[in-house]
Motif scaffolding. Structure first.
Motif, mmCIF file in Angstrom:
data_model
loop_
_atom_site.group_PDB
_atom_site.id
_atom_site.type_symbol
_atom_site.label_atom_id
_atom_site.label_comp_id
_atom_site.label_asym_id
_atom_site.label_seq_id
_atom_site.Cartn_x
_atom_site.Cartn_y
_atom_site.Cartn_z
ATOM 1 N N ASP A 24 0.834 -1.200 0.000
ATOM 2 C CA ASP A 24 0.000 0.000 0.000
ATOM 3 C C ASP A 24 0.870 1.252 0.000
ATOM 4 O O ASP A 24 0.637 2.179 -0.757
ATOM 5 C CB ASP A 24 -0.919 -0.028 1.234
ATOM 6 C CG ASP A 24 -1.892 1.114 1.258
ATOM 7 O OD1 ASP A 24 -2.747 1.173 0.354
ATOM 8 O OD2 ASP A 24 -1.798 1.944 2.179
ATOM 9 N N SER A 25 1.887 1.270 0.881
ATOM 10 C CA SER A 25 2.787 2.420 0.968
ATOM 11 C C SER A 25 4.021 2.053 1.767
ATOM 12 O O SER A 25 4.079 0.998 2.401
ATOM 13 C CB SER A 25 2.080 3.620 1.608
ATOM 14 O OG SER A 25 1.605 3.293 2.900
ATOM 15 N N VAL A 27 6.375 3.887 4.729
ATOM 16 C CA VAL A 27 6.235 5.001 5.661
ATOM 17 C C VAL A 27 7.258 4.902 6.788
ATOM 18 O O VAL A 27 7.896 3.866 6.985
ATOM 19 C CB VAL A 27 4.821 5.027 6.286
ATOM 20 C CG1 VAL A 27 3.746 5.231 5.234
ATOM 21 C CG2 VAL A 27 4.553 3.771 7.090
ATOM 22 N N ALA A 47 -0.976 4.717 14.602
ATOM 23 C CA ALA A 47 -1.919 5.468 13.779
ATOM 24 C C ALA A 47 -1.191 5.973 12.539
ATOM 25 O O ALA A 47 -0.058 6.443 12.618
ATOM 26 C CB ALA A 47 -2.480 6.638 14.559
ATOM 27 N N LEU A 48 -1.864 5.860 11.409
ATOM 28 C CA LEU A 48 -1.308 6.365 10.152
ATOM 29 C C LEU A 48 -2.465 6.884 9.304
ATOM 30 O O LEU A 48 -3.349 6.122 8.921
ATOM 31 C CB LEU A 48 -0.554 5.271 9.400
ATOM 32 C CG LEU A 48 0.005 5.687 8.052
ATOM 33 C CD1 LEU A 48 1.151 6.680 8.235
ATOM 34 C CD2 LEU A 48 0.485 4.477 7.272
ATOM 35 N N ARG A 49 -2.451 8.175 9.036
ATOM 36 C CA ARG A 49 -3.474 8.794 8.177
ATOM 37 C C ARG A 49 -4.889 8.327 8.539
ATOM 38 O O ARG A 49 -5.603 7.776 7.710
ATOM 39 C CB ARG A 49 -3.165 8.522 6.710
ATOM 40 C CG ARG A 49 -1.863 9.139 6.246
ATOM 41 C CD ARG A 49 -1.699 9.057 4.747
ATOM 42 N NE ARG A 49 -1.485 7.724 4.248
ATOM 43 C CZ ARG A 49 -0.291 7.148 4.070
ATOM 44 N NH1 ARG A 49 0.807 7.805 4.389
ATOM 45 N NH2 ARG A 49 -0.201 5.943 3.576
ATOM 46 N N SER A 50 -5.257 8.517 9.778
ATOM 47 C CA SER A 50 -6.608 8.227 10.281
ATOM 48 C C SER A 50 -6.981 6.749 10.245
ATOM 49 O O SER A 50 -8.159 6.405 10.242
ATOM 50 C CB SER A 50 -7.657 9.028 9.499
ATOM 51 O OG SER A 50 -7.406 10.399 9.625
ATOM 52 N N ARG A 51 -6.001 5.881 10.210
ATOM 53 C CA ARG A 51 -6.317 4.456 10.335
ATOM 54 C C ARG A 51 -5.309 3.820 11.286
ATOM 55 O O ARG A 51 -4.215 4.325 11.500
ATOM 56 C CB ARG A 51 -6.338 3.743 8.984
ATOM 57 C CG ARG A 51 -5.019 3.649 8.302
ATOM 58 C CD ARG A 51 -5.164 2.914 6.983
ATOM 59 N NE ARG A 51 -3.918 3.075 6.248
ATOM 60 C CZ ARG A 51 -3.798 2.998 4.968
ATOM 61 N NH1 ARG A 51 -4.829 2.764 4.217
ATOM 62 N NH2 ARG A 51 -2.627 3.141 4.392
ATOM 63 N N HIS A 83 -4.967 -3.497 7.693
ATOM 64 C CA HIS A 83 -3.692 -2.884 7.328
ATOM 65 C C HIS A 83 -2.630 -3.212 8.374
ATOM 66 O O HIS A 83 -2.894 -3.141 9.578
ATOM 67 C CB HIS A 83 -3.849 -1.369 7.183
ATOM 68 C CG HIS A 83 -4.583 -1.002 5.948
ATOM 69 N ND1 HIS A 83 -5.949 -0.889 5.905
ATOM 70 C CD2 HIS A 83 -4.136 -0.750 4.695
ATOM 71 C CE1 HIS A 83 -6.320 -0.568 4.679
ATOM 72 N NE2 HIS A 83 -5.244 -0.487 3.924
#
Length: 144
Positions: A24-25, A27, A47-51, A83
């Motif tokens: 997905d990415s 980070v 937490a990563l970008r609201s998830r 995720h």
């Protein structure tokens, strides 16, 4: 071409390839909150970008000791709608590799044997192609 695109990373000193289609990415993982009674390879939640990501220590998932200092480099994958952030030692490159994936024809240590799904040549190196879902399953599932 997407099926020939790979992320090259280092886990426990071993260069590996992961299919880009599984990622997905990439980070930097910040604060990780431990989860009581979680398996040893689950470092915690972040937490990563609201998830919320479940953070997996790849070294522990292979049945190896945790590194002395936790890495902040993470490869985010989605497996079955969840995720996960896979903590890796380093992110080395993202590139197209034209060579075909070959079966693993060498003896690997037990943890690597369970997560490697093939081998692929990259320049002068031969990389293990790993399956992120097998890392997420952890060493207990790998031993079964």
């Amino acid at each position: 071409m997407m099926d020939r695109l790979y992320l090259i990373a280092t886990i426990a000193g071993q260069p590996v390839a992961i299919r880009a289609s599984a990622i997905d990415s990439v980070v930097d993982i910040g604060e990780v909150t431990p989860v009581p009674r979680a398996p040893a390879h689950v470092a915690g939640l972040a937490a990563l970008r609201s998830r919320v990501l479940t953070i997996i220590c790849c070294d522990r998932a292979l049945g190896l000791p945790a590194p002395a200092r936790r890495s902040t480099r993470g490869v985010v994958v989605a497996i079955d709608g969840h995720h996960y952030g896979l903590l890796v030692s380093a992110i080395d490159d993202a590139c197209v590799i034209e060579d075909d994936v070959r079966p693993v024809r060498t003896r690997l240590d037990a943890g690597w044997d369970k997560v490697a799904v093939g081998m692929i040549d990259f320049g002068e190196e031969t990389l293990l192609l790993i399956d992120p879902s097998r890392l997420i399953a952890g060493p207990d599932a790998l031993a079964a």
